[in-house]
Enzyme design. Structure first.
Site, PDB file in Angstrom:
ATOM      1  N   GLU A  60      -5.228   8.875  41.632  1.00  0.00           N
ATOM      2  CA  GLU A  60      -4.758   8.259  42.971  1.00  0.00           C
ATOM      3  C   GLU A  60      -3.263   7.541  42.301  1.00  0.00           C
ATOM      4  OE1 GLU A  60      -8.965   8.474  43.987  1.00  0.00           O
ATOM      5  OE2 GLU A  60      -7.864   7.395  42.515  1.00  0.00           O
ATOM      6  N   PRO A 273     -13.337  13.105  28.045  1.00  0.00           N
ATOM      7  CA  PRO A 273     -14.294  12.210  28.816  1.00  0.00           C
ATOM      8  C   PRO A 273     -13.687  11.168  29.864  1.00  0.00           C
ATOM      9  CG  PRO A 273     -14.891  11.966  26.638  1.00  0.00           C
ATOM     10  CD  PRO A 273     -13.861  12.574  26.173  1.00  0.00           C
ATOM     11  N   ARG A 274     -13.995  11.588  30.770  1.00  0.00           N
ATOM     12  CA  ARG A 274     -12.907  10.658  31.961  1.00  0.00           C
ATOM     13  C   ARG A 274     -13.191   8.794  32.089  1.00  0.00           C
ATOM     14  NH1 ARG A 274      -9.502  11.690  36.024  1.00  0.00           N
ATOM     15  NH2 ARG A 274     -10.246  10.761  38.025  1.00  0.00           N
ATOM     16  N   MET A 314      -5.343   6.794  26.432  1.00  0.00           N
ATOM     17  CA  MET A 314      -5.040   6.434  27.730  1.00  0.00           C
ATOM     18  C   MET A 314      -3.611   7.487  28.481  1.00  0.00           C
ATOM     19  SD  MET A 314      -8.034   5.291  29.136  1.00  0.00           S
ATOM     20  CE  MET A 314      -7.533   6.146  30.710  1.00  0.00           C
ATOM     21  N   GLY A 315      -3.564   7.731  29.602  1.00  0.00           N
ATOM     22  CA  GLY A 315      -2.317   8.475  29.547  1.00  0.00           C
ATOM     23  C   GLY A 315      -1.856   9.508  29.021  1.00  0.00           C
ATOM     24  N   GLU A 316      -2.049  10.247  28.678  1.00  0.00           N
ATOM     25  CA  GLU A 316      -1.957  11.099  27.516  1.00  0.00           C
ATOM     26  C   GLU A 316      -2.831  12.838  28.812  1.00  0.00           C
ATOM     27  OE1 GLU A 316      -0.392  10.640  23.580  1.00  0.00           O
ATOM     28  OE2 GLU A 316      -2.807  10.281  23.591  1.00  0.00           O
ATOM     29  N   ASN A 340      -8.539  17.152  39.147  1.00  0.00           N
ATOM     30  CA  ASN A 340      -7.128  17.787  39.692  1.00  0.00           C
ATOM     31  C   ASN A 340      -7.171  19.287  38.884  1.00  0.00           C
ATOM     32  OD1 ASN A 340      -4.788  18.576  40.764  1.00  0.00           O
ATOM     33  ND2 ASN A 340      -4.492  16.129  40.050  1.00  0.00           N
ATOM     34  N   LEU A 342      -4.510  20.805  39.488  1.00  0.00           N
ATOM     35  CA  LEU A 342      -3.086  21.278  38.922  1.00  0.00           C
ATOM     36  C   LEU A 342      -2.544  20.847  38.235  1.00  0.00           C
ATOM     37  CD1 LEU A 342      -2.502  20.038  43.246  1.00  0.00           C
ATOM     38  CD2 LEU A 342      -2.900  22.256  41.736  1.00  0.00           C
ATOM     39  N   GLU A 343      -3.261  19.480  37.280  1.00  0.00           N
ATOM     40  CA  GLU A 343      -2.706  19.091  36.325  1.00  0.00           C
ATOM     41  C   GLU A 343      -2.915  20.218  34.839  1.00  0.00           C
ATOM     42  OE1 GLU A 343      -3.487  14.883  36.137  1.00  0.00           O
ATOM     43  OE2 GLU A 343      -4.751  16.120  35.046  1.00  0.00           O
TER      44      GLU A 343
END
Length: 425
Positions: A60, A273-274, A314-316, A340, A342-343
């Site tokens: 989100e 992993p999520r 994180m963030g990669e 998602n 779409l990524e």
């Protein structure tokens, strides 16, 4: 269930909630921090009179980034505050905005805690991404005459059935909303059946289709590709990414990967992993299978002997997708509802998922019809599908082109959403 009963039960469960938070912090230390924010107590104050945006977690938050940047460009003097619920969402806020906006955790949905949040920020508009419906947040906004808009709203059939079982709580809350900007006609219909007035809803599409690859992300992906040896002209390695995996999925992915190594011995698995608290357990899972494993965060280099890289930063994720040849999207082999698509699509990757994609049913349908997505349900079918794609560059290329085409054909939702909220700004 009335809202008062809901609030009473929430108060009674609060000790259990904090015990769970403490236990979760044993695996993810970030959950040990900023507990006061979860009750609406903040150590700093923002400029008031602006807009409050709530994005529960990573997905989100990333969806909200283009919207926030557009608001900042058009209304540079408008204070913006953003709340999340998870440390991973919080990290995305910091990564994308730094100190350009006020950020805290959203408090638990208790009347006084929510009131403290609203009194701190004093927003002229509250914008909630997707469908985070919290009865006391909605009620406190209504009491304070603060418009509350649900943006990019989605309502799966499963969620609609759950809400339908507590109509005495849900129906009054839905009537207090100012506007719902739904993703699809199906989402709008389900919300209307739950009691939302038709005139309070519009369908604008999914703003996640307005995803784009920044120069920064593309450059980071190129560096990773070179670091991992896949950009060498001689014998480049193929990479299979398994992204946003959940408990119960890694054993299937790893078993399939070991099958693939028989015929594709140079194949590299990028396993992401999520949830950060599972990084250690997933690494142990890999090493127990005898797989030569490294973590992205480690200083050790990736060599030709490396078989698995665990994406533990994180963030990669977007950059990780840019290194891959084939993408498996997790949360779909277990009944989580998927993540998602779409990524990987914007990178023109052929996409593989499990059967459980109900949280992204519309995107799932579009990708399947376009021939951009194939479904698997166990290690055998996963290994077979990946083998087929690795052995058929033409098929992989066609699927990747189809995936990107789906994204391109459905852009424009951000503009439609923006037109709906500008009257409140």
């Amino acid at each position: 269930m009335s809202r008062r009963l809901y609030s009473l039960l929430f108060y009674l469960c609060l000790p259990i909630i904090f015990v769970r938070l403490f236990l979760r912090a044993r695996r993810a230390p970030e959950y040990r921090l900023r507990w006061a924010e979860r009750l609406g107590f903040y150590s700093s104050s923002p400029k008031t009179g602006g807009i409050l945006i709530h994005a529960v977690s990573v997905g989100e938050t990333l969806a909200a980034v283009p919207l926030i940047k557009r608001i900042q460009a058009d209304y540079p003097d408008l204070p913006i505050s953003i709340t999340t619920m998870t440390p991973t969402g919080s990290e995305q806020v910091r990564k994308n905005f730094g100190d350009d906006l006020f950020h805290v955790y959203i408090p638990y949905d208790l009347p006084r805690a929510v009131r403290r949040l609203l009194n701190t920020i004093k927003p002229r508009l509250v914008l909630v991404m997707e469908t985070e419906l919290w009865p006391n947040l909605v009620d406190q906004c209504h009491r304070g005459q603060i418009p509350l808009v649900i943006a990019n709203a989605r309502m799966s059939q499963r969620s609609a059935d759950s809400y339908g079982r507590v109509t005495s709580l849900v129906s009054p809350m839905l009537k207090q909303l100012s506007l719902i900007v739904a993703q699809t006609e199906q989402d709008r219909e389900r919300l209307e059946r739950l009691g939302v007035e038709a005139e309070k809803m519009v369908v604008a599409g999914n703003i996640k289709f307005d995803i784009s690859l920044t120069e920064q992300v593309q450059a980071a992906a190129a560096l990773l590709k070179a670091e991992w040896g896949t950009a060498r002209a001689a014998a480049p390695r193929k990479i299979l990414i398994a992204a946003s995996t959940h408990e119960g999925e890694e054993p299937v992915v790893l078993a399939a990967f070991q099958r693939l190594l028989i015929t594709q011995p140079s194949l590299l698995l990028l396993l992401v992993p999520r949830h950060p608290e599972r990084f250690n357990a997933v690494e142990l899972m890999c090493t127990e299978r005898g797989l030569r494993t490294k973590r992205r965060s480690s200083d050790s280099p990736c060599t030709i002997e490396t078989q698995v890289i665990i994406g533990d930063t994180m963030g990669e994720l977007m950059s990780f997708y840019g290194t891959a040849d084939i993408a498996f999207v997790g949360g779909s082999l277990v009944e989580t509802g998927g993540h998602n698509l779409l990524e990987p699509a914007v990178w023109q990757l052929p996409i593989v998922s499990g059967p459980y994609m109900f949280n992204f049913s519309e995107i799932d349908k579009l990708m399947t019809v376009a021939g951009a997505l194939v479904k698997v349900d166990d290690e055998h079918s996963l290994a077979a599908r990946v083998t087929e794609l690795l052995d058929s560059p033409g098929m992989s290329g066609h699927m990747g082109e189809a995936a990107l085409s789906v994204v391109e054909q459905n852009r424009g939702s951000l503009d439609r959403l923006y037109r709906q909220i500008t009257p409140y700004l």
